[in-house]
Design a protein around this motif. Structure first.
Motif, PDB file in Angstrom:
ATOM      1  N   GLU A 102      26.277  21.969  79.854  1.00  0.00           N
ATOM      2  CA  GLU A 102      27.026  20.722  80.068  1.00  0.00           C
ATOM      3  C   GLU A 102      27.142  19.905  78.774  1.00  0.00           C
ATOM      4  N   HIS A 103      26.129  20.012  77.919  1.00  0.00           N
ATOM      5  CA  HIS A 103      26.129  19.239  76.662  1.00  0.00           C
ATOM      6  C   HIS A 103      26.667  20.049  75.480  1.00  0.00           C
ATOM      7  N   GLY A 104      26.944  21.340  75.683  1.00  0.00           N
ATOM      8  CA  GLY A 104      27.337  22.182  74.557  1.00  0.00           C
ATOM      9  C   GLY A 104      26.195  22.414  73.590  1.00  0.00           C
ATOM     10  N   LYS A 105      24.954  22.467  74.099  1.00  0.00           N
ATOM     11  CA  LYS A 105      23.748  22.643  73.266  1.00  0.00           C
ATOM     12  C   LYS A 105      23.025  23.930  73.677  1.00  0.00           C
ATOM     13  N   GLY A 106      21.790  24.115  73.197  1.00  0.00           N
ATOM     14  CA  GLY A 106      21.110  25.382  73.451  1.00  0.00           C
ATOM     15  C   GLY A 106      19.655  25.232  73.885  1.00  0.00           C
ATOM     16  N   VAL A 107      19.195  26.248  74.617  1.00  0.00           N
ATOM     17  CA  VAL A 107      17.791  26.317  75.048  1.00  0.00           C
ATOM     18  C   VAL A 107      17.092  27.426  74.261  1.00  0.00           C
ATOM     19  N   VAL A 108      15.922  27.098  73.747  1.00  0.00           N
ATOM     20  CA  VAL A 108      15.060  28.082  73.083  1.00  0.00           C
ATOM     21  C   VAL A 108      13.837  28.254  73.970  1.00  0.00           C
ATOM     22  N   VAL A 109      13.552  29.479  74.372  1.00  0.00           N
ATOM     23  CA  VAL A 109      12.378  29.719  75.220  1.00  0.00           C
ATOM     24  C   VAL A 109      11.204  30.110  74.326  1.00  0.00           C
ATOM     25  N   ASP A 110      10.099  29.374  74.510  1.00  0.00           N
ATOM     26  CA  ASP A 110       8.896  29.535  73.679  1.00  0.00           C
ATOM     27  C   ASP A 110       7.891  30.390  74.447  1.00  0.00           C
ATOM     28  N   THR A 111       7.513  31.515  73.864  1.00  0.00           N
ATOM     29  CA  THR A 111       6.640  32.465  74.562  1.00  0.00           C
ATOM     30  C   THR A 111       5.152  32.218  74.309  1.00  0.00           C
ATOM     31  N   ILE A 112       4.809  31.033  73.826  1.00  0.00           N
ATOM     32  CA  ILE A 112       3.392  30.725  73.592  1.00  0.00           C
ATOM     33  C   ILE A 112       2.596  30.984  74.885  1.00  0.00           C
ATOM     34  N   GLY A 113       1.504  31.732  74.762  1.00  0.00           N
ATOM     35  CA  GLY A 113       0.630  32.001  75.903  1.00  0.00           C
ATOM     36  C   GLY A 113       1.109  33.096  76.836  1.00  0.00           C
ATOM     37  N   VAL A 114       2.272  33.671  76.576  1.00  0.00           N
ATOM     38  CA  VAL A 114       2.805  34.732  77.444  1.00  0.00           C
ATOM     39  C   VAL A 114       2.203  36.069  77.009  1.00  0.00           C
ATOM     40  N   LYS A 115       1.738  36.863  77.984  1.00  0.00           N
ATOM     41  CA  LYS A 115       1.091  38.138  77.630  1.00  0.00           C
ATOM     42  C   LYS A 115       2.105  39.148  77.088  1.00  0.00           C
ATOM     43  N   ASP A 116       3.202  39.351  77.820  1.00  0.00           N
ATOM     44  CA  ASP A 116       4.209  40.318  77.371  1.00  0.00           C
ATOM     45  C   ASP A 116       5.418  39.536  76.846  1.00  0.00           C
ATOM     46  N   ARG A 117       5.346  39.177  75.555  1.00  0.00           N
ATOM     47  CA  ARG A 117       6.382  38.321  74.976  1.00  0.00           C
ATOM     48  C   ARG A 117       7.736  39.010  74.926  1.00  0.00           C
TER      49      ARG A 117
END
Ligand SMILES: O=C(CO)[C@H](O)[C@H](O)COP(=O)(O)O
Length: 209
Positions: A102-117
């Protein structure tokens, strides 16, 4: 060629803007680190974007719930990217992606703490994340035996757009870049350097080589 992101893990927005002023010529993305956002809030994001309207500004929210609401807050304050935790549910990522579209922007997903990144990175891209941060946080970096090589190996086999964060510096940047990352994230290697501008310049040269 990888973009260079400076992670500003300072606590004061005036100090953060002063640092960004020194390094901006060599940087693609200015990240307000989580401690800086907790300290300065949305006003800090507004001040940074006002100071650098032509740079991409990333708000390291590390959102764990209410993805759409928090993303709307970050984008409304001027952020170009928000981070959402990979450890959270798909609906939180999807909500933030909805706001980003809706804003024309972006999401970055942070895998900190994830076992299978790598697996979570692939899932996050399928949910609409722009890229995924393969991330070893400050505490994980301090653990015995930590090596950024694990993130470099993961980036090589991820097959989706990723960044690496967690010990990117002048010694590791060439291997980080060769792993095919979209973005290399450097925090302490820049804000902790005696000459941050020169550190950013050298990192950028190697990221682009
Ligand atoms: O997000 C972070 C911590 O949660 C840091 O900004 C990121 O890990 C950068 O680390 P470094 O200072 O090692 O480059």
């Amino acid at each position: 060629m990888a973009k260079l992101q400076v992670a500003i893990d300072l606590l004061n927005i005036d100090d953060a803007i002063a640092l960004a002023t020194k390094v901006a010529p060599y940087i693609d993305i200015i990240e307000l680190g989580t401690p800086l956002i907790k300290s300065e809030g949305l006003t800090g994001i507004r001040k940074m974007k006002d100071a650098f309207p032509d740079k991409l500004v990333l708000a390291d929210f590390k959102t764990a719930d209410a993805g759409e609401l928090e993303a709307n807050m970050a984008f409304g304050a001027g952020a170009d990217y928000i981070t959402v935790l990979g450890a959270t549910g798909d609906s939180t990522i999807a909500g933030a992606v909805k706001a980003a579209k809706e804003h024309g922007k972006g999401v970055v997903v942070d895998t900190i703490g994830v076992k299978d990144r790598v697996k979570r990175a692939q899932e996050a891209i399928a949910l609409g994340a722009e890229f995924v941060e393969l991330h070893a946080g400050l505490d994980e970096q301090a653990e015995d035996g930590y090596s950024i090589q694990v993130l470099i190996d993961e980036a090589t086999r991820a097959g989706v757009a990723v960044s690496i964060a967690g010990g990117v510096n002048l010694s590791s940047i060439t291997a980080v870049k060769k792993s095919g990352v979209t973005v290399a994230v450097a925090g302490a290697a820049i804000y902790g350097a005696k000459d941050p501008a020169n550190a950013a310049k050298e990192l950028q040269e190697l990221a682009m080589a």
